[in-house]
Design a protein around this motif. Sequence first.
Motif, PDB file in Angstrom:
ATOM      1  N   GLN A 140       0.848  -1.200   0.000  1.00 28.55           N
ATOM      2  CA  GLN A 140       0.000   0.000   0.000  1.00 28.55           C
ATOM      3  C   GLN A 140       0.887   1.256   0.000  1.00 28.55           C
ATOM      4  OE1 GLN A 140      -2.295   0.741   3.588  1.00 28.55           O
ATOM      5  NE2 GLN A 140      -4.073   1.307   2.333  1.00 28.55           N
ATOM      6  N   ALA A 143       2.440   1.741  -3.436  1.00 30.55           N
ATOM      7  CA  ALA A 143       1.472   2.105  -4.485  1.00 30.55           C
ATOM      8  C   ALA A 143       1.285   3.617  -4.599  1.00 30.55           C
ATOM      9  CB  ALA A 143       0.134   1.422  -4.208  1.00 30.55           C
ATOM     10  N   LYS A 144       1.678   4.361  -3.582  1.00 25.74           N
ATOM     11  CA  LYS A 144       1.596   5.836  -3.674  1.00 25.74           C
ATOM     12  C   LYS A 144       2.603   6.343  -4.698  1.00 25.74           C
ATOM     13  CE  LYS A 144       0.165   6.893   1.007  1.00 25.74           C
ATOM     14  NZ  LYS A 144       0.661   7.216   2.348  1.00 25.74           N
ATOM     15  N   TYR A 145       3.680   5.571  -4.898  1.00 23.34           N
ATOM     16  CA  TYR A 145       4.765   6.022  -5.772  1.00 23.34           C
ATOM     17  C   TYR A 145       4.793   5.280  -7.104  1.00 23.34           C
ATOM     18  CZ  TYR A 145       6.006   7.787  -1.217  1.00 23.34           C
ATOM     19  OH  TYR A 145       5.951   8.409   0.006  1.00 23.34           O
ATOM     20  N   SER A 147       2.196   3.503  -9.865  1.00 24.84           N
ATOM     21  CA  SER A 147       0.779   3.289 -10.186  1.00 24.84           C
ATOM     22  C   SER A 147       0.544   1.971 -10.928  1.00 24.84           C
ATOM     23  CB  SER A 147       0.242   4.465 -11.002  1.00 24.84           C
ATOM     24  OG  SER A 147       1.012   4.583 -12.168  1.00 24.84           O
ATOM     25  N   ASP A 148       1.619   1.303 -11.363  1.00 26.72           N
ATOM     26  CA  ASP A 148       1.449   0.040 -12.106  1.00 26.72           C
ATOM     27  C   ASP A 148       1.863  -1.132 -11.225  1.00 26.72           C
ATOM     28  OD1 ASP A 148       1.051   0.564 -15.339  1.00 26.72           O
ATOM     29  OD2 ASP A 148       1.880   2.245 -14.203  1.00 26.72           O
ATOM     30  N   ILE A 174      -4.413  -1.298  -1.985  1.00 31.37           N
ATOM     31  CA  ILE A 174      -3.728  -0.500  -3.004  1.00 31.37           C
ATOM     32  C   ILE A 174      -4.717   0.481  -3.639  1.00 31.37           C
ATOM     33  CG2 ILE A 174      -2.648  -0.638  -5.312  1.00 31.37           C
ATOM     34  CD1 ILE A 174      -1.187  -3.161  -4.304  1.00 31.37           C
ATOM     35  N   SER A 175      -5.919  -0.002  -3.923  1.00 30.30           N
ATOM     36  CA  SER A 175      -6.942   0.856  -4.543  1.00 30.30           C
ATOM     37  C   SER A 175      -7.305   2.054  -3.678  1.00 30.30           C
ATOM     38  CB  SER A 175      -8.221   0.054  -4.775  1.00 30.30           C
ATOM     39  OG  SER A 175      -8.201  -0.483  -6.038  1.00 30.30           O
ATOM     40  N   ARG A 178      -4.523   4.526  -4.660  1.00 29.00           N
ATOM     41  CA  ARG A 178      -4.137   4.667  -6.063  1.00 29.00           C
ATOM     42  C   ARG A 178      -5.353   5.024  -6.896  1.00 29.00           C
ATOM     43  NH1 ARG A 178      -2.716   0.411 -10.827  1.00 29.00           N
ATOM     44  NH2 ARG A 178      -4.961   0.208 -10.951  1.00 29.00           N
ATOM     45  N   GLU A 179      -5.197   5.960  -7.824  1.00 31.43           N
ATOM     46  CA  GLU A 179      -6.292   6.242  -8.761  1.00 31.43           C
ATOM     47  C   GLU A 179      -6.474   5.016  -9.641  1.00 31.43           C
ATOM     48  OE1 GLU A 179      -6.875   9.832 -10.598  1.00 31.43           O
ATOM     49  OE2 GLU A 179      -6.910  10.627  -8.542  1.00 31.43           O
ATOM     50  N   LYS A 181      -6.516   2.712 -12.570  1.00 28.00           N
ATOM     51  CA  LYS A 181      -5.749   2.861 -13.815  1.00 28.00           C
ATOM     52  C   LYS A 181      -5.807   1.564 -14.589  1.00 28.00           C
ATOM     53  CE  LYS A 181      -1.195   3.625 -15.707  1.00 28.00           C
ATOM     54  NZ  LYS A 181       0.229   3.785 -15.516  1.00 28.00           N
TER      55      LYS A 181
END
Length: 266
Positions: A140, A143-145, A147-148, A174-175, A178-179, A181
């Motif tokens: 988690q 995932a801020k840094y 996005s994939d 993670i969601s 994270r936006e 994507k």
Amino acid sequence: MAKIKIVVAGPRGRMGKEAVKLVMENENYELVGVLDRKNEGKSLSDVEGFTNENAIVYTDIHKCFTEQKPDVLVDLTTPEVGMEHTVTALEYGVRPVVGTTGFSSGDLNKLENLSKQTGLGCIIAPNFAIGAVLMMKFSQMAAKYFSDVEILELHHDQKLDAPSGTAVKTAEMISSVREAKQQGHKDEKETIVGARGANYDGMHIHSVRLPGLIAHQQVMFGSDGQTLSIRHDSYNRASFMSGVRLAVDTVMKNNSFVYGLENIIE
Ligand SMILES: NC(=O)C1=CN([C@@H]2O[C@H](COP(=O)(O)OP(=O)(O)OC[C@H]3O[C@@H](n4cnc5c(N)ncnc54)[C@H](O)[C@@H]3O)[C@@H](O)[C@H]2O)C=CC1
Ligand SMILES: O=C(O)C1=N[C@H](C(=O)O)C[C@H](O)C1
């Protein structure tokens, strides 16, 4: 101090056996019964694979709860049975600690509402291994840094649910940071259905099932010129037991609904 009276559901299963051992070996716990599909009324000590466990085997949860009045139910069964057991436990004033995976978000909402209505603690833990909980938390954070991300979960081939509860929980965590994507090429096509795995908010989850494995997960992040992999491996089922103990002790003090041990580890 009074012992915590515990019923284990699924005692002959891979996890149930280990949970019975945990309860038997802890001086603050008392195994007052087990819930199984067979051996009604027998002493667990007379069931193959057990020796000195004097708890009674029940196939009827109502009879079990009425006769034994346990404090806690530890459920390690299957998604449908686990859901039915957890609802019944809350209705009888028994606090559930649930390791069983495969619950839907609708199931979790129902249990959260019932826990609120009854004012009883209820802990649903997709993974009791502390290392796995840290792997989810670190993912988690990452995932801020990045996005994939692709989630690979690997389990023994007797597992019923896919993706694993841990993979679903990881994707949810993670969601939350994270936006959404859609990953990969916008025109990508599977030439064999399922090649890209399950899709959760655009990230992909891949489930491997092989004899020899126990429980493993690798979360892979990628960005320009670099990847980051965060991996956890459980090599035996004892690895889950410190988390079961933490959940049992916490559910006795805590009157709220908890989904995921990351919410209770310090
Ligand atoms: N949260 C965690 O850390 C972990 C969770 N699990 C989950 O725990 C569950 C059990 O996993 P395993 O022990 O590997 O499975 P298993 O198949 O070895 O054990 C399940 C047991 O449930 C019993 N069962 C089925 N219906 C029942 C009923 N109506 N009443 C009482 N018992 C019943 C079966 O007889 C079996 O002994 C699965 O959902 C699995 O995903 C597994 C490992 C770790
Ligand atoms: O079935 C298993 O074995 C496991 N199930 C849980 C899950 O679905 O995540 C926890 C762990 O991965 C082992």
